[in-house]
Design a protein around this motif. Structure first.
Motif, PDB file in Angstrom:
ATOM      1  N   LEU A  30      87.280 113.262  -7.651  1.00 42.66           N
ATOM      2  CA  LEU A  30      87.005 114.598  -8.168  1.00 42.66           C
ATOM      3  C   LEU A  30      86.971 114.599  -9.698  1.00 42.66           C
ATOM      4  O   LEU A  30      86.099 115.241 -10.309  1.00 42.66           O
ATOM      5  N   ALA A  31      87.878 113.853 -10.327  1.00 42.64           N
ATOM      6  CA  ALA A  31      87.884 113.752 -11.788  1.00 42.64           C
ATOM      7  C   ALA A  31      86.596 113.105 -12.287  1.00 42.64           C
ATOM      8  O   ALA A  31      86.023 113.516 -13.309  1.00 42.64           O
ATOM      9  N   MET A  32      86.122 112.105 -11.563  1.00 44.88           N
ATOM     10  CA  MET A  32      84.872 111.428 -11.928  1.00 44.88           C
ATOM     11  C   MET A  32      83.685 112.381 -11.804  1.00 44.88           C
ATOM     12  O   MET A  32      82.835 112.460 -12.700  1.00 44.88           O
ATOM     13  N   GLU A  33      83.639 113.110 -10.701  1.00 48.85           N
ATOM     14  CA  GLU A  33      82.532 114.040 -10.475  1.00 48.85           C
ATOM     15  C   GLU A  33      82.510 115.122 -11.551  1.00 48.85           C
ATOM     16  O   GLU A  33      81.444 115.437 -12.117  1.00 48.85           O
ATOM     17  N   GLU A  34      83.653 115.695 -11.854  1.00 47.97           N
ATOM     18  CA  GLU A  34      83.731 116.776 -12.833  1.00 47.97           C
ATOM     19  C   GLU A  34      83.356 116.307 -14.237  1.00 47.97           C
ATOM     20  O   GLU A  34      82.883 117.100 -15.050  1.00 47.97           O
ATOM     21  N   ALA A  35      83.538 115.011 -14.513  1.00 46.08           N
ATOM     22  CA  ALA A  35      83.227 114.477 -15.838  1.00 46.08           C
ATOM     23  C   ALA A  35      81.779 114.031 -15.975  1.00 46.08           C
ATOM     24  O   ALA A  35      81.357 113.634 -17.056  1.00 46.08           O
ATOM     25  N   GLY A  36      81.015 114.095 -14.883  1.00 50.00           N
ATOM     26  CA  GLY A  36      79.592 113.801 -14.984  1.00 50.00           C
ATOM     27  C   GLY A  36      79.064 112.664 -14.140  1.00 50.00           C
ATOM     28  O   GLY A  36      77.872 112.335 -14.225  1.00 50.00           O
ATOM     29  N   ALA A  37      79.899 112.021 -13.328  1.00 56.60           N
ATOM     30  CA  ALA A  37      79.422 110.915 -12.495  1.00 56.60           C
ATOM     31  C   ALA A  37      78.252 111.365 -11.635  1.00 56.60           C
ATOM     32  O   ALA A  37      78.284 112.425 -11.014  1.00 56.60           O
ATOM     33  N   THR A  38      77.210 110.550 -11.605  1.00 52.44           N
ATOM     34  CA  THR A  38      76.026 110.850 -10.807  1.00 52.44           C
ATOM     35  C   THR A  38      76.276 110.554  -9.326  1.00 52.44           C
ATOM     36  O   THR A  38      75.770 111.236  -8.445  1.00 52.44           O
ATOM     37  N   ALA A  39      77.047 109.498  -9.090  1.00 51.00           N
ATOM     38  CA  ALA A  39      77.391 109.078  -7.733  1.00 51.00           C
ATOM     39  C   ALA A  39      78.680 108.285  -7.805  1.00 51.00           C
ATOM     40  O   ALA A  39      79.142 107.916  -8.897  1.00 51.00           O
TER      41      ALA A  39
END
Length: 265
Positions: A77-86
């Protein structure tokens, strides 16, 4: 007793671990996660900054334990919120401390594409990927060139496609990459790490693209990426997306590190 007469390098060891995990039931799932497929290809092409596939892995053969705190879902979730595409999610239990259960937990937490990262040698793992909510699987060309899998790469590729899974085909050597481009695979990964001896050379991506071009494939550079300058260099070399694991997982602030790399472009 090893399944292989030769057990000399890391590739054979990784493959042996996959068979061991299969035999032990690591990929046996009774329930299926309800999930509409999300295209990794489309996510990469529509990304406004650096298309990052950030990796959730707690250990690796080269580094040992990388991270010992934070749940897979919290990290994802931290990765997704910071901009991870996948997200790339390790599901291999041996040497990587991964599991299909981690993939399930992450699927329930995020809405971006998930790559099941494993040493796939059997349709058992592909079936598990679909049931666990993955959108894409990894096939490592060296495994099939050495005839270490149960089936041919074409057979497993087709099985994945029929289940609605995209496939990232990974190459390291010049010949492996040339074969991938000739075969016109949609998603081709260039691993900057030599799986035989685990040495990393980030220039491998530039070298292979210069030698063989890109064709119609989307090229994902993998391994050895730790700072914005690496992404800027690889983008200039022709890479379309960037798979980053260790340098993110070992940091204290995952969100800040992902944001730093995401904004490199």
């Amino acid at each position: 007793m090893s399944r292989f007469a030769k057990a000399g390098d890391t590739v054979e060891k990784l493959v042996e671990n996959s068979y061991k995990a299969i035999d032990e039931g690591a990929y046996d799932l009774k329930r299926e996660v309800s999930h509409d497929a999300i295209s990794l290809k489309k996510a990469i092409l529509s990304c406004p900054h650096a298309p990052l596939i950030t990796e959730v892995k707690f250990s690796s053969p080269s580094r040992g334990q990388i991270r010992n705190f934070g749940t897979p879902a919290e990290i994802a979730l931290a990765m997704e919120e910071a901009g991870a595409t996948a997200l790339s999610v390790l599901t291999q239990p041996y040497l990587f401390d991964g599991s299909v259960q981690n993939l399930i937990a992450i699927r329930k937490a995020v809405a971006i594409p998930l790559l099941m990262k494993d040493i796939v040698v059997s349709d058992v793992q592909i079936d598990a990927a679909k049931k666990a909510g993955a959108d894409c699987i990894l096939l490592i060309k060296a495994v099939f060139d050495r005839n270490l899998a149960e089936s041919s790469m074409e057979s497993l590729y087709d099985r994945a496609a029929k289940k609605g899974l995209q496939v990232l085909v990974e190459a390291h050597s010049s010949q492996e990459y040339a074969d991938c481009i000739k075969s016109r695979y949609e998603l081709v990964g260039i691993n900057n790490r030599n799986l035989s001896d685990l040495a990393v050379d980030i220039k491998n991506t530039e070298r292979l693209i210069k030698e063989h071009g890109k064709g119609s494939s989307i090229i994902i550079s993998e391994s050895g990426i730790s700072k914005p300058a690496d992404i800027q260099y690889l983008k200039k070399a022709g890479a379309d997306a960037f798979l980053v694991g260790t340098s993110i997982m070992e940091t204290g602030d995952i969100g800040a590190k992902v944001a730093e790399l995401y904004n490199a472009l």
